[in-house]
Design a protein around this motif. Structure first.
Motif, mmCIF file in Angstrom:
data_model
loop_
_atom_site.group_PDB
_atom_site.id
_atom_site.type_symbol
_atom_site.label_atom_id
_atom_site.label_comp_id
_atom_site.label_asym_id
_atom_site.label_seq_id
_atom_site.Cartn_x
_atom_site.Cartn_y
_atom_site.Cartn_z
ATOM 1 N N GLU A 245 0.960 -1.257 0.069
ATOM 2 C CA GLU A 245 0.000 -0.152 -0.087
ATOM 3 C C GLU A 245 0.785 1.258 -0.010
ATOM 4 O O GLU A 245 1.762 1.336 0.738
ATOM 5 C CB GLU A 245 -0.682 -0.007 1.004
ATOM 6 C CG GLU A 245 -1.927 -1.224 1.270
ATOM 7 C CD GLU A 245 -2.858 -1.062 2.765
ATOM 8 O OE1 GLU A 245 -3.282 -0.054 2.953
ATOM 9 O OE2 GLU A 245 -2.730 -1.909 3.257
ATOM 10 N N PHE A 246 0.666 2.138 -0.923
ATOM 11 C CA PHE A 246 1.394 3.496 -0.597
ATOM 12 C C PHE A 246 0.670 4.354 0.380
ATOM 13 O O PHE A 246 -0.349 4.938 0.204
ATOM 14 C CB PHE A 246 1.091 4.148 -2.103
ATOM 15 C CG PHE A 246 1.858 3.595 -3.196
ATOM 16 C CD1 PHE A 246 2.759 2.337 -2.847
ATOM 17 C CD2 PHE A 246 1.969 3.995 -4.618
ATOM 18 C CE1 PHE A 246 3.405 1.899 -3.977
ATOM 19 C CE2 PHE A 246 2.539 3.489 -5.690
ATOM 20 C CZ PHE A 246 3.380 2.075 -5.374
ATOM 21 N N MET A 247 1.309 4.385 1.579
ATOM 22 C CA MET A 247 0.814 5.269 2.549
ATOM 23 C C MET A 247 2.055 5.564 3.352
ATOM 24 O O MET A 247 3.237 4.754 3.492
ATOM 25 C CB MET A 247 -0.253 4.357 3.256
ATOM 26 C CG MET A 247 0.326 3.346 3.834
ATOM 27 S SD MET A 247 -1.206 2.438 5.040
ATOM 28 C CE MET A 247 -0.346 0.974 5.611
ATOM 29 N N GLY A 248 1.711 6.786 4.232
ATOM 30 C CA GLY A 248 2.501 7.203 5.201
ATOM 31 C C GLY A 248 1.893 7.252 6.447
ATOM 32 O O GLY A 248 0.693 7.702 6.640
ATOM 33 N N VAL A 249 2.326 6.552 7.588
ATOM 34 C CA VAL A 249 1.545 6.457 8.827
ATOM 35 C C VAL A 249 2.158 7.271 9.769
ATOM 36 O O VAL A 249 3.408 7.248 10.215
ATOM 37 C CB VAL A 249 1.614 4.900 9.212
ATOM 38 C CG1 VAL A 249 0.816 4.667 10.449
ATOM 39 C CG2 VAL A 249 0.921 4.023 8.058
ATOM 40 N N ASP A 250 1.369 8.043 10.374
ATOM 41 C CA ASP A 250 1.627 8.995 11.452
ATOM 42 C C ASP A 250 0.939 8.618 12.480
ATOM 43 O O ASP A 250 -0.039 8.898 12.878
ATOM 44 C CB ASP A 250 1.280 10.578 11.085
ATOM 45 C CG ASP A 250 1.438 11.385 12.292
ATOM 46 O OD1 ASP A 250 1.967 11.012 13.208
ATOM 47 O OD2 ASP A 250 0.997 12.607 12.178
ATOM 48 N N LEU A 251 1.515 7.613 13.371
ATOM 49 C CA LEU A 251 1.178 6.865 14.414
ATOM 50 C C LEU A 251 0.424 7.961 15.524
ATOM 51 O O LEU A 251 -0.695 7.966 16.132
ATOM 52 C CB LEU A 251 2.079 5.986 15.136
ATOM 53 C CG LEU A 251 2.265 4.644 14.328
ATOM 54 C CD1 LEU A 251 3.228 3.708 15.219
ATOM 55 C CD2 LEU A 251 0.935 3.990 13.930
ATOM 56 N N GLY A 252 1.615 8.755 15.895
ATOM 57 C CA GLY A 252 1.232 9.660 16.942
ATOM 58 C C GLY A 252 0.090 10.871 16.557
ATOM 59 O O GLY A 252 -0.481 11.149 17.604
ATOM 60 N N GLY A 253 -0.259 11.027 15.269
ATOM 61 C CA GLY A 253 -1.303 11.855 15.087
ATOM 62 C C GLY A 253 -2.543 11.308 14.815
ATOM 63 O O GLY A 253 -3.679 11.693 14.546
ATOM 64 N N ASP A 254 -2.621 9.893 14.998
ATOM 65 C CA ASP A 254 -3.698 8.711 14.684
ATOM 66 C C ASP A 254 -4.832 8.999 15.769
ATOM 67 O O ASP A 254 -4.414 9.209 17.076
ATOM 68 C CB ASP A 254 -3.373 7.396 14.605
ATOM 69 C CG ASP A 254 -4.410 6.901 14.055
ATOM 70 O OD1 ASP A 254 -4.024 6.375 12.790
ATOM 71 O OD2 ASP A 254 -5.216 6.421 14.878
ATOM 72 N N ALA A 255 -6.193 9.053 15.593
ATOM 73 C CA ALA A 255 -7.105 9.180 16.430
ATOM 74 C C ALA A 255 -7.083 8.125 17.617
ATOM 75 O O ALA A 255 -7.260 8.450 18.717
ATOM 76 C CB ALA A 255 -8.658 9.028 15.792
ATOM 77 N N ALA A 256 -6.709 6.931 17.296
ATOM 78 C CA ALA A 256 -6.420 5.858 18.075
ATOM 79 C C ALA A 256 -5.422 6.089 19.146
ATOM 80 O O ALA A 256 -5.652 5.748 20.209
ATOM 81 C CB ALA A 256 -6.159 4.564 17.125
ATOM 82 N N TRP A 257 -4.434 6.648 18.543
ATOM 83 C CA TRP A 257 -3.258 6.871 19.487
ATOM 84 C C TRP A 257 -3.628 7.967 20.515
ATOM 85 O O TRP A 257 -3.574 7.977 21.699
ATOM 86 C CB TRP A 257 -2.060 7.532 18.855
ATOM 87 C CG TRP A 257 -1.013 7.935 19.567
ATOM 88 C CD1 TRP A 257 -0.428 9.005 20.191
ATOM 89 C CD2 TRP A 257 0.212 7.024 20.034
ATOM 90 N NE1 TRP A 257 0.599 8.967 20.983
ATOM 91 C CE2 TRP A 257 1.029 7.521 20.902
ATOM 92 C CE3 TRP A 257 0.420 5.483 19.659
ATOM 93 C CZ2 TRP A 257 2.289 6.986 21.134
ATOM 94 C CZ3 TRP A 257 1.484 4.938 20.214
ATOM 95 C CH2 TRP A 257 2.457 5.701 21.173
#
Lengths: 305, 303
Positions: A245-257
């Motif tokens: 998948e072409f994606m960048g993941v910003d864990l810290g900015g994620d609603a779940a985080w």
């Protein structure tokens, strides 16, 4: 997902021959998986395996494979000791899923499915330990089961789901987004219904339902959040569904985080980079474990073992 | 009966002898000082790097070497030597394909989309601490290959800077041997290099055109202030030699030099933890980078 479709899918799940009744070993197995390792009794595991001839044979075969030094293991007990609890429980889960899943119905390549499910289970557990979530084993279980909806889609909507996977792989998109467009629902909906149908706990049902969108629930439970983040991490680290998948993941900015940080303030000061470096390092280990347990040779019909 | 086999030996590494706890201390020390991190599975690498230094010092045990790094008079110098050992051989063309993949698949498409709204279709890249030039030349090849595809209608320039005059001179000359070119395909070699004998290749005019070399000291605030309008900055294994305060200053400069939506790449195992929290850490397949959020993101995403 509209109500009519929801009703229809629910009815179909309860009528699915292979899936409608969970294998007899599944419930006690899930009970066992919920316990911390040091509280699981060896006798219980041996008993569970011994109920099922095919599974017992599989255990012996794996324990006697070159991977474990070709020991002459002749009892289930010795086989379990040789394999280690981690591997035994992953294998049991795999065999259970294989029972409900006709071999010719797999849409996602089975090895990708195992790697992703087990990878997610292990990462969820690690993350749970990191935030001192009280039941890391339950987190493991939630990670392991979160994508069961793929089984439903593969069995009931084989062609449509195959089309979803083709489109997603071709355009490097997230699979659940394509499912929504093509099928009108995603494996999250299907997974929720299957988990409900099997009578799993509400937390596990919620984790299956919300692992791509924790905002679905007014108050996302920590389990759903953990699974969501681990799922992202696995998908961006080559443990996805067999395509990139072409994606960048910003864990810290994620609603779940952010939801997790509200419940576990210690998270705010966690070194996320170091944590992900550790996870990266562990990925090879995860792949090796999955291949050892679910590798092509051990996954073929248990009867031959 | 409680089961005692839960921690059965893992399958993967054949050599799973327990790690000397002194190496864990060295690992944490390196991480704290330089930001370079060795995960559990990479300990053998750390160990072999330390062992080279230990041999040079005629030190036989890890705990003793840890003392050399922490309480002996030469500790700063020794730490620097160890960091050199750690980053040695780090530089050759196409060393980090995952960075280029992330650029092609995710980062550039999003930057192009955002910038496409204004009429000036130009991209600016900066290799800060370019050493002998492998990184900017790799980037130039990558961008030139995308010129008629992803970057059709766009122009781009690469600023390549270093503090060391000798390195810069080598970078400008752009003459490389087999080691630097080990990951460079024959097609690329033919297209972007010319043979200068002695089994060396030199970058041709096509390759050099987009690159501007300049001597910049990253600690020179007045110069740092003038490098505005960057889209992507690469700064790999350079900050590891800076103390925390200087590191913070440099990273703050990078932040203001980048356009919103721009990215900073560090070395593969380098972290900005406790150095800076204005950037957002973003994971891509096989690589992490730091994003300068756009205004909308900065509001919502901040802790």
């Amino acid at each position: 997902m509209n109500e009519k479709l929801q009703f229809q899918l629910r009815a179909q799940i309860s009528q699915m021959d292979s899936i409608s009744t969970a294998p007899a070993i599944l419930m006690p197995l899930l009970e066992m998986l919920r316990l911390p390792s040091d509280r699981i009794s060896l006798e219980k595991v041996v008993e569970l395996i011994s109920y099922d001839g095919a599974i017992a044979a599989q255990c012996l075969r794996l324990a006697n494979s070159p991977l474990f030094g070709r020991r002459q293991t002749e009892t289930v007990r010795a086989a379990v000791m040789a394999l280690g609890l981690e591997r035994v429980r992953s294998m049991l889960f795999g065999l259970c899923v294989n029972r409900v899943m006709p071999q010719d119905k797999w849409v996602i390549p089975p090895d990708a499915f195992w790697r992703h499910s087990l990878g997610c289970a292990l990462v969820t557990q690690r993350m749970a330990n990191k935030i001192e979530y009280p039941e890391p084993e339950k987190a493991y279980l939630a990670g392991l089961l979160h994508d069961l909806g793929f089984l439903v889609n593969s069995v009931l909507y084989t062609d449509g789901f195959r089309e979803c996977l083709r489109l997603a792989a071709e355009q490097h998109l997230a699979l659940h987004v394509v499912e929504e467009q093509v099928l009108g629902f995603s494996h999250c909906d299907a997974g929720q219904m299957l988990c409900e149908h099997w009578g799993l706990s509400k937390e596990l049902v919620d984790a299956a339902r919300c692992h791509h969108d924790v905002c679905l629930l007014p108050k996302a439970g920590p389990l759903a959040c953990l699974v969501h983040l681990s799922d992202l991490l696995c998908r961006v680290r080559y443990l996805g569904y067999g395509y990139e998948e072409f994606m960048g993941v910003d864990l810290g900015g994620d609603a779940a985080w952010q939801a997790l940080v509200r419940s576990y303030p210690a998270l705010e000061h966690m070194d996320l980079v170091r944590f992900t470096f550790d996870i990266d390092g562990a990925m090879d280990q995860i792949v090796a474990t999955v291949d050892a347990v679910f590798g092509a040779k051990t996954m073929t019909a248990p009867a031959s073992g | 009966m409680a089961i005692e086999i839960a921690k059965a030996k893992p399958v993967a590494p054949p050599d799973s002898t327990p790690v000397d706890p002194a190496y864990l201390k060295i690992r944490d020390l390196i991480y704290r000082i330089s930001g370079i991190y060795y995960s559990e599975e990479k300990h053998y690498l750390l160990k072999s790097r330390c062992e080279r230094r230990m041999a040079a010092l005629r030190v036989t045990s890890a705990p003793e070497y840890f003392e050399h790094l922490t309480i002996r008079g030469n500790r700063d110098a020794e730490l620097r030597l160890l960091l050199n050992e750690i980053t040695i051989g780090e530089t050759y063309m196409f060393r980090h394909p995952a960075q280029l993949e992330a650029l092609r698949n995710v980062i550039l498409p999003s930057i192009l989309q955002a910038k496409g709204l204004i009429s000036l279709k130009r991209l600016r890249f900066w290799c800060a601490g370019c050493s002998t030039g492998e990184e900017p030349h790799t980037l130039a090849m990558f961008l030139l290959e995308e010129k008629d595809k992803l970057l059709a209608g766009w122009s781009f320039e690469i600023l390549a800077t270093d503090l060391n005059d000798n390195s810069l001179e080598a970078a400008r000359a752009g003459i490389y041997g087999e080691y630097a070119l080990r990951n460079t395909s024959d097609a690329m070699r033919r297209k972007y290099f010319k043979d200068v004998g002695n089994q060396k290749l030199q970058g041709n005019d096509l390759l050099k055109a987009p690159i501007r070399f300049e001597r910049i000291n990253l600690s020179d605030d007045s110069k740092m202030l003038f490098q505005k309008g960057m889209d992507v900055i690469f700064c790999c294994n350079v900050l590891i030699y800076f103390d925390l305060a200087s590191k913070r200053r440099v990273v703050q400069h990078f932040y203001s030099n980048l356009l919103p939506g721009g990215y900073l790449f560090l070395g593969n195992a380098e972290s900005l933890f406790q150095v800076d929290d204005s950037f957002r850490l973003v994971h891509f397949a096989g690589v992490t980078a730091y994003l300068k959020p756009t205004a909308a993101l900065a509001g919502g995403g901040k802790k």
